[in-house]
Scaffold this motif. Structure first.
Motif, mmCIF file in Angstrom:
data_model
loop_
_atom_site.group_PDB
_atom_site.id
_atom_site.type_symbol
_atom_site.label_atom_id
_atom_site.label_comp_id
_atom_site.label_asym_id
_atom_site.label_seq_id
_atom_site.Cartn_x
_atom_site.Cartn_y
_atom_site.Cartn_z
ATOM 1 N N ASP A 30 31.464 28.121 -40.083
ATOM 2 C CA ASP A 30 32.546 29.105 -40.032
ATOM 3 C C ASP A 30 32.463 30.080 -41.201
ATOM 4 O OD1 ASP A 30 36.085 28.703 -39.253
ATOM 5 O OD2 ASP A 30 34.709 30.381 -39.044
ATOM 6 N N GLU A 31 31.392 30.824 -41.254
ATOM 7 C CA GLU A 31 31.166 31.662 -42.426
ATOM 8 C C GLU A 31 32.119 32.837 -42.512
ATOM 9 O OE1 GLU A 31 26.633 31.043 -43.958
ATOM 10 O OE2 GLU A 31 27.098 32.754 -42.696
ATOM 11 N N ALA A 32 32.558 33.304 -41.354
ATOM 12 C CA ALA A 32 33.397 34.499 -41.333
ATOM 13 C C ALA A 32 34.680 34.280 -42.120
ATOM 14 C CB ALA A 32 33.716 34.880 -39.899
ATOM 15 N N LEU A 33 35.184 33.067 -42.102
ATOM 16 C CA LEU A 33 36.469 32.797 -42.747
ATOM 17 C C LEU A 33 36.372 32.715 -44.267
ATOM 18 C CD1 LEU A 33 38.387 30.360 -40.433
ATOM 19 C CD2 LEU A 33 39.290 32.390 -41.556
ATOM 20 N N HIS A 34 35.204 32.360 -44.802
ATOM 21 C CA HIS A 34 34.993 32.243 -46.243
ATOM 22 C C HIS A 34 35.732 31.082 -46.861
ATOM 23 C CE1 HIS A 34 32.440 35.495 -47.370
ATOM 24 N NE2 HIS A 34 33.107 36.305 -46.583
ATOM 25 N N ASP A 35 36.704 30.526 -46.179
ATOM 26 C CA ASP A 35 37.480 29.469 -46.822
ATOM 27 C C ASP A 35 37.736 28.292 -45.888
ATOM 28 O OD1 ASP A 35 38.850 28.134 -48.732
ATOM 29 O OD2 ASP A 35 40.579 29.476 -48.796
ATOM 30 N N PRO A 36 36.641 27.665 -45.408
ATOM 31 C CA PRO A 36 36.826 26.523 -44.513
ATOM 32 C C PRO A 36 37.405 25.306 -45.241
ATOM 33 C CG PRO A 36 34.503 26.870 -44.987
ATOM 34 C CD PRO A 36 35.236 28.016 -45.592
ATOM 35 N N LEU A 37 37.362 25.339 -46.570
ATOM 36 C CA LEU A 37 37.848 24.180 -47.342
ATOM 37 C C LEU A 37 39.257 24.425 -47.866
ATOM 38 C CD1 LEU A 37 34.580 23.966 -49.421
ATOM 39 C CD2 LEU A 37 35.141 22.563 -47.443
ATOM 40 N N GLU A 38 39.990 25.302 -47.199
ATOM 41 C CA GLU A 38 41.259 25.756 -47.735
ATOM 42 C C GLU A 38 42.219 24.612 -48.094
ATOM 43 O OE1 GLU A 38 43.012 29.023 -45.615
ATOM 44 O OE2 GLU A 38 44.869 28.916 -46.780
ATOM 45 N N GLY A 39 42.275 23.597 -47.237
ATOM 46 C CA GLY A 39 43.192 22.467 -47.497
ATOM 47 C C GLY A 39 42.873 21.805 -48.827
ATOM 48 N N PHE A 40 41.613 21.443 -48.996
ATOM 49 C CA PHE A 40 41.148 20.828 -50.247
ATOM 50 C C PHE A 40 41.394 21.782 -51.424
ATOM 51 C CE2 PHE A 40 37.620 20.760 -53.323
ATOM 52 C CZ PHE A 40 37.686 19.442 -53.783
ATOM 53 N N ASN A 41 41.040 23.039 -51.218
ATOM 54 C CA ASN A 41 41.161 24.024 -52.299
ATOM 55 C C ASN A 41 42.601 24.211 -52.762
ATOM 56 O OD1 ASN A 41 38.438 24.499 -52.292
ATOM 57 N ND2 ASN A 41 38.558 26.272 -50.944
ATOM 58 N N ARG A 42 43.511 24.291 -51.802
ATOM 59 C CA ARG A 42 44.915 24.469 -52.179
ATOM 60 C C ARG A 42 45.434 23.262 -52.961
ATOM 61 N NH1 ARG A 42 47.934 28.870 -50.303
ATOM 62 N NH2 ARG A 42 46.878 30.039 -48.677
ATOM 63 N N ALA A 43 44.967 22.068 -52.568
ATOM 64 C CA ALA A 43 45.375 20.858 -53.296
ATOM 65 C C ALA A 43 44.857 20.910 -54.738
ATOM 66 C CB ALA A 43 44.857 19.612 -52.577
ATOM 67 N N MET A 44 43.573 21.293 -54.881
ATOM 68 C CA MET A 44 42.971 21.369 -56.221
ATOM 69 C C MET A 44 43.631 22.477 -57.056
ATOM 70 S SD MET A 44 40.884 19.015 -56.563
ATOM 71 C CE MET A 44 41.539 17.934 -55.333
ATOM 72 N N PHE A 45 43.989 23.556 -56.374
ATOM 73 C CA PHE A 45 44.663 24.668 -57.045
ATOM 74 C C PHE A 45 45.981 24.184 -57.637
ATOM 75 C CE2 PHE A 45 47.425 28.486 -56.942
ATOM 76 C CZ PHE A 45 46.653 29.331 -57.724
ATOM 77 N N ALA A 46 46.717 23.383 -56.853
ATOM 78 C CA ALA A 46 47.993 22.848 -57.330
ATOM 79 C C ALA A 46 47.775 21.936 -58.526
ATOM 80 C CB ALA A 46 48.704 22.105 -56.202
ATOM 81 N N VAL A 47 46.730 21.085 -58.440
ATOM 82 C CA VAL A 47 46.405 20.191 -59.559
ATOM 83 C C VAL A 47 46.119 21.025 -60.813
ATOM 84 C CG1 VAL A 47 44.670 18.579 -60.460
ATOM 85 C CG2 VAL A 47 45.500 18.335 -58.109
ATOM 86 N N ASN A 48 45.323 22.067 -60.635
ATOM 87 C CA ASN A 48 44.941 22.912 -61.764
ATOM 88 C C ASN A 48 46.149 23.626 -62.378
ATOM 89 O OD1 ASN A 48 42.703 24.099 -63.356
ATOM 90 N ND2 ASN A 48 43.551 25.993 -62.524
ATOM 91 N N GLU A 49 47.058 24.106 -61.512
ATOM 92 C CA GLU A 49 48.255 24.768 -62.014
ATOM 93 C C GLU A 49 49.051 23.811 -62.902
ATOM 94 O OE1 GLU A 49 47.852 28.327 -61.172
ATOM 95 O OE2 GLU A 49 49.957 28.186 -60.568
ATOM 96 N N GLY A 50 49.129 22.566 -62.459
ATOM 97 C CA GLY A 50 49.852 21.553 -63.231
ATOM 98 C C GLY A 50 49.185 21.296 -64.577
ATOM 99 N N LEU A 51 47.867 21.069 -64.534
ATOM 100 C CA LEU A 51 47.097 20.820 -65.761
ATOM 101 C C LEU A 51 47.217 21.991 -66.724
ATOM 102 C CD1 LEU A 51 43.672 19.369 -64.550
ATOM 103 C CD2 LEU A 51 45.358 18.241 -66.019
ATOM 104 N N ASP A 52 47.108 23.187 -66.161
ATOM 105 C CA ASP A 52 47.140 24.391 -66.973
ATOM 106 C C ASP A 52 48.489 24.517 -67.680
ATOM 107 O OD1 ASP A 52 45.805 26.979 -67.686
ATOM 108 O OD2 ASP A 52 47.626 27.780 -66.760
ATOM 109 N N ALA A 53 49.556 24.285 -66.930
ATOM 110 C CA ALA A 53 50.895 24.458 -67.494
ATOM 111 C C ALA A 53 51.177 23.479 -68.628
ATOM 112 C CB ALA A 53 51.942 24.311 -66.390
ATOM 113 N N VAL A 54 50.734 22.219 -68.481
ATOM 114 C CA VAL A 54 51.077 21.232 -69.517
ATOM 115 C C VAL A 54 50.057 21.161 -70.638
ATOM 116 C CG1 VAL A 54 52.452 19.814 -67.949
ATOM 117 C CG2 VAL A 54 50.047 19.260 -68.301
#
Lengths: 243, 208
Positions: A30-54
Motif C-alpha cells: 500500500d505505497e500510495a498511503l505512505h502510512d500503512p503503520l498508522e496504528g502503531f505509529n500513533r501509539a508510539m507518537f503518544a508514548v513519545n509525547e509522554g516521554l518528552d513532556a516528563v
C-alpha cells in the motif's frame, strides 16, 4: 562495561533491522498511503509525547535557559563539524564528488582553524554546508518511497531512514572512534540529543497551534522535509490542483 | 552590454513607476525587511505578544497573499466540490489559522537575518519561486521559499516553504480526514473550532 554497551548497541541494531524487514512487507502492498503503520505509529507518537513532556523537554528547556548564545553556537558548530564526516561520506556515495570535496575542506578548516569545530570558519569563507545522511543516499540509489514510522525518542522516520540511521550511527565518529572512553562518548551523545531537542523548542508552539491533528502534521512535515533534503533543496514541483 | 544596460534602466524605471508591479524578489525582500525592522524594535513582540504580532502580519504581510489559491492548494482535489460560498468560508478560516502560525514565528525572533538567494526569471513568467534563507546564531540556516503568481493586482504569494515544508500543502491530509468525516462543512467547522480555541488562548494572555 564497553562490551556490554557494544552488545546492547548490536542487539538494538539487529532488532531494528529485523523490525525494518518485517515492516517493509505491508509497505509494498500500500505505497500510495505512505502510512500503512498508522496504528502503531500513533501509539508510539503518544508514548513519545509522554516521554518528552516528563523527561526530554524539561531538560532541553533548562539547557536552553542556562546556556549563553555563544556556547550554544559552539555546541552547534562542534556537532555540525562532526556531521561533515557523514556529509562527505554520503555525498561520495551519491556521486556528488564536488560537494564531498567541499565537506572535506570544511572538516579540515573547522577542525584546525575552527578549534576542533567550535567555530564554523568554513561557512564564513563561503564553503557551503550540506546536509546528507545514509537515508538520503538510499533514496538517491532508488529507494525513494518508504513507509512512515514513528519511534519514541528517535522521532519521525521512514523504514528507509531507520535503516539509514543505523548506518549513520556506525559511521559517526561520536559513536565510533571515541569508543575508548565510554563516558566521553555518552556525554557527547546526550549533549547532542539535548541540543537538537532545544533547537526544536520554538517549533513546538507553532506545531501545537497550527495542527488540527498533531500526528498527521508532524508526519507530513517530516515526509516533505525529507523529500526536500533528498533533492538538495530543489525538489521537482508537484502538480497544482488549480491548473 | 549596451542592451543589458538599457534593459536594466527600463527595469528600474518600471519598478519605480508601479510598486504593485514590482519584481517578485524585490517585493519579498521589501516586505521581509520591513517586518523584521519592526520586530527588531518592538520588545513586546519579542517577548511573545501574539496579538501585536498578528496585527503586524495582518497589516504588512497579508495584502501580498492570495488566500483563495492557498486554501485550494491545502484542500486539494476536494476543493472543486465546495460551493463558492463554502470556498469563501474555508479561505477565511484558513487565513486566520495561517496568520496565527506565521505571527507565532515572529514572536520567537532572536537576531535572525534573512539572506536572499540569487533570483532569475524570464520576461513572461507569471509563476516564480523566490528563495531566501534564515540565518540564526548556533543553528543551521533554514530555507524559506515563497511561491508567487502574477495577478492583475500584482505579485501574490500562494505558498510558503519552510525547510522544504509547505505550510499550505502540509494540511492536505488533515483536511482530507475532516472532509471524509464531515464533508466540506465539517472541515469549515473543524478549522473554525481550532481558531476559536486559539483565540481563547489569546484572550487568556491578554488578561495576564
Amino acid at each position: 562495561m564497553t562490551d556490554k554497551l557494544t552488545t546492547w548497541k548490536r542487539r538494538a541494531g539487529v532488532g531494528m533491522v529485523a523490525g525494518m524487514i518485517a515492516l517493509a512487507g505491508p509497505a509494498l502492498a500500500d505505497e500510495a498511503l505512505h502510512d500503512p503503520l498508522e496504528g502503531f505509529n500513533r501509539a508510539m507518537f503518544a508514548v513519545n509525547e509522554g516521554l518528552d513532556a516528563v523527561a526530554v523537554k524539561p531538560v532541553a528547556q533548562v539547557y536552553d535557559f542556562v546556556t549563553p548564545l555563544p556556547v550554544r553556537a559552539g555546541v552547534g558548530d562542534f556537532f555540525g563539524n562532526i556531521a561533515d564526516v557523514r556529509n562527505a561520506l554520503n555525498n561520495t556515495l551519491q556521486g556528488k564528488l564536488g560537494d564531498a570535496a567541499t565537506d572535506l575542506g570544511r572538516l579540515l578548516i573547522n577542525s584546525t582553524v575552527g578549534i576542533f569545530g567550535l567555530f564554523d570558519v568554513a561557512s564564513e569563507l563561503g564553503l557551503e554546508k550540506h546536509d546528507e545522511d545514509f537515508g538520503q543516499t538510499l533514496a538517491v540509489w532508488g529507494w525513494d518511497d518508504s513507509s512512515f514510522v514513528f519511534w519514541p525518542l528517535v522521532g519521525p522516520k521512514t523504514v528507509r531512514d531507520t535503516g539509514g540511521l543505523i548506518v549513520d550511527i556506525y559511521s559517526d565518529p561520536t559513536w565510533a572512534t571515541i569508543n575508548k572512553s565510554v563516558a566521553v562518548r555518552n556525554s557527547l551523545v546526550v549533549l547532542r540529543f539535548v541540543d537538537v531537542r532545544a533547537d526544536l523548542l520554538p517549533t513546538d508552539k507553532v506545531v501545537e497551534e497550527a495542527a488540527l491533528d498533531k500526528y498527521a502534521y508532524v508526519r507530513d512535515a517530516y515526509l516533505q522535509r525529507r523529500r526536500n533534503q533528498i533533492f538538495d533543496g530543489r525538489p521537482p514541483r508537484l502538480e497544482d490542483v488549480l491548473d | 552590454m549596451m542592451k543589458k544596460l538599457i534593459t536594466l534602466l527600463f527595469a528600474t524605471l518600471f519598478a519605480t513607476l508601479a510598486l504593485a508591479q514590482e519584481a517578485p524578489d524585490a517585493l519579498v525582500k521589501q516586505v521581509t525587511e520591513e517586518v523584521l525592522e519592526i520586530v527588531r524594535k518592538d520588545k513586546s513582540i519579542q517577548n511573545g505578544d501574539a496579538r501585536k504580532a498578528i496585527d503586524l502580519v495582518d497589516a504588512k504581510v497579508i495584502p501580498h497573499f492570495n488566500f483563495h489559491h492557498m486554501t485550494a492548494l491545502a484542500v486539494g482535489k476536494d476543493w472543486r466540490k465546495a460551493s463558492p460560498q463554502q470556498q469563501q468560508q474555508l479561505a477565511a478560516e484558513f487565513k486566520t489559522l495561517l496568520v496565527r502560525t506565521y505571527s507565532n514565528a515572529l514572536t520567537s525572533y532572536k537576531d535572525q537575518k534573512v539572506v536572499y538567494k540569487p533570483f532569475r526569471m524570464n520576461a513572461g513568467d507569471t509563476d516564480v519561486l523566490v528563495r531566501t534563507e534564515v540565518l540564526q546564531p548556533g543553528n543551521k540556516p533554514v530555507q524559506l521559499d515563497y511561491s508567487l503568481e502574477k495577478l492583475d493586482a500584482g505579485w501574490k504569494v500562494y505558498d510558503v516553504n519552510v525547510a522544504g515544508i509547505s505550510l499550505v500543502t502540509n494540511y492536505r491530509d488533515q483536511f482530507g480526514q475532516e472532509i471524509r468525516n464531515g464533508g466540506i462543512d465539517g472541515l469549515i467547522k473543524a478549522i473554525a473550532a481550532k481558531n476559536k480555541s486559539l483565540e481563547g488562548n489569546l484572550v487568556k494572555a491578554d488578561g495576564k
